[in-house]
Design a protein around this motif. Structure first.
Motif, mmCIF file in Angstrom:
data_model
loop_
_atom_site.group_PDB
_atom_site.id
_atom_site.type_symbol
_atom_site.label_atom_id
_atom_site.label_comp_id
_atom_site.label_asym_id
_atom_site.label_seq_id
_atom_site.Cartn_x
_atom_site.Cartn_y
_atom_site.Cartn_z
ATOM 1 N N TYR A 121 -117.107 -70.466 -75.136
ATOM 2 C CA TYR A 121 -116.673 -69.266 -74.877
ATOM 3 C C TYR A 121 -117.108 -68.689 -73.263
ATOM 4 N N LEU A 122 -118.283 -69.192 -73.270
ATOM 5 C CA LEU A 122 -118.952 -69.174 -72.007
ATOM 6 C C LEU A 122 -118.323 -69.914 -70.819
ATOM 7 N N LYS A 123 -117.981 -71.060 -71.219
ATOM 8 C CA LYS A 123 -117.207 -71.789 -70.115
ATOM 9 C C LYS A 123 -115.886 -71.239 -69.437
ATOM 10 N N ALA A 149 -108.660 -75.759 -73.406
ATOM 11 C CA ALA A 149 -108.355 -76.419 -74.696
ATOM 12 C C ALA A 149 -109.593 -76.399 -75.806
ATOM 13 N N ALA A 150 -111.070 -76.389 -75.290
ATOM 14 C CA ALA A 150 -112.175 -76.330 -76.088
ATOM 15 C C ALA A 150 -112.076 -74.886 -76.796
ATOM 16 N N LEU A 151 -111.537 -74.012 -76.147
ATOM 17 C CA LEU A 151 -111.571 -72.697 -76.609
ATOM 18 C C LEU A 151 -110.588 -72.411 -77.669
ATOM 19 N N ALA A 152 -109.212 -73.453 -77.381
ATOM 20 C CA ALA A 152 -108.263 -73.202 -78.074
ATOM 21 C C ALA A 152 -108.473 -73.522 -79.639
ATOM 22 N N LYS A 153 -109.359 -74.542 -79.814
ATOM 23 C CA LYS A 153 -109.794 -74.814 -81.079
ATOM 24 C C LYS A 153 -110.267 -73.860 -81.909
ATOM 25 N N VAL A 158 -106.050 -69.056 -73.874
ATOM 26 C CA VAL A 158 -106.410 -68.459 -72.802
ATOM 27 C C VAL A 158 -105.851 -69.319 -71.547
ATOM 28 N N SER A 159 -105.613 -69.088 -70.301
ATOM 29 C CA SER A 159 -105.150 -69.802 -69.248
ATOM 30 C C SER A 159 -105.830 -69.654 -68.144
ATOM 31 N N ASN A 160 -107.156 -70.213 -67.896
ATOM 32 C CA ASN A 160 -107.941 -69.978 -66.782
ATOM 33 C C ASN A 160 -107.710 -70.948 -65.814
#
Length: 161
Positions: A121-123, A149-153, A158-160
């Motif tokens: 989340y932080l990243k 992709a890490a947050l999507a799991k 999101v799309s940053n």
């Protein structure tokens, strides 16, 4: 359990002591059977270039509020007792500590998951801006597709990058 005497989120220019932070997070809580921590440090290379320093900027007040909300989300998703996030700002050198995430729970699985969730989340979502100094000059560091992709799991899209 009594409210912790220190804030769950600290944004600072100063360094931190991991052992002291963990001791404070788990102080006198006999329920704690697991402590999971992540500490990120400044590397001397990124994207194939050497990095001589890194400068982190943030939006005071907004950054702390956003990270505190992330901790609330972790508390609602995982069976944890508490978490602490420290993130440094200002000018940092290779080997300097940048970020610490610490989580306490009864069992390791929940601590591991919550710690990884908070770091993912932080990243992607914490309002920080990072500039690296390389032999080619200073450059702002963009978000990466792999971070999204890490947050999507975790079911967060999101799309940053």
């Amino acid at each position: 359990m009594a409210q912790s005497p220190f804030p769950r989120v600290l944004i600072t220019t100063g360094d931190f002591n991991l052992a002291d932070e963990v001791a404070a997070l788990r102080a006198n809580d006999k329920r704690v059977g697991a402590v999971c921590t992540f500490t990120g440090t400044v590397r001397d290379r990124n994207d194939g270039l050497s990095v001589s320093s890194m400068e982190l900027e943030h939006y005071p007040g907004m950054t702390e509020k956003a990270i505190d909300a992330m901790i609330d989300e972790a508390l609602s998703r995982f069976d944890i007792f508490g978490a602490r996030v420290i993130h440094r700002v200002g000018l940092l050198q290779p080997l300097d500590q940048v970020v610490m995430v610490a989580v306490v729970s009864a069992h390791r699985g929940e601590s591991f998951k919550a710690c990884e969730f908070l770091m993912d989340y932080l990243k992607t979502q914490a309002p920080f801006w990072k500039k690296e100094v390389t032999p080619e000059g200073a450059r702002w560091v963009d978000a990466r597709v792999t971070d999204d992709a890490a947050l999507a799991k975790w079911g967060i899209s999101v799309s940053n990058a």
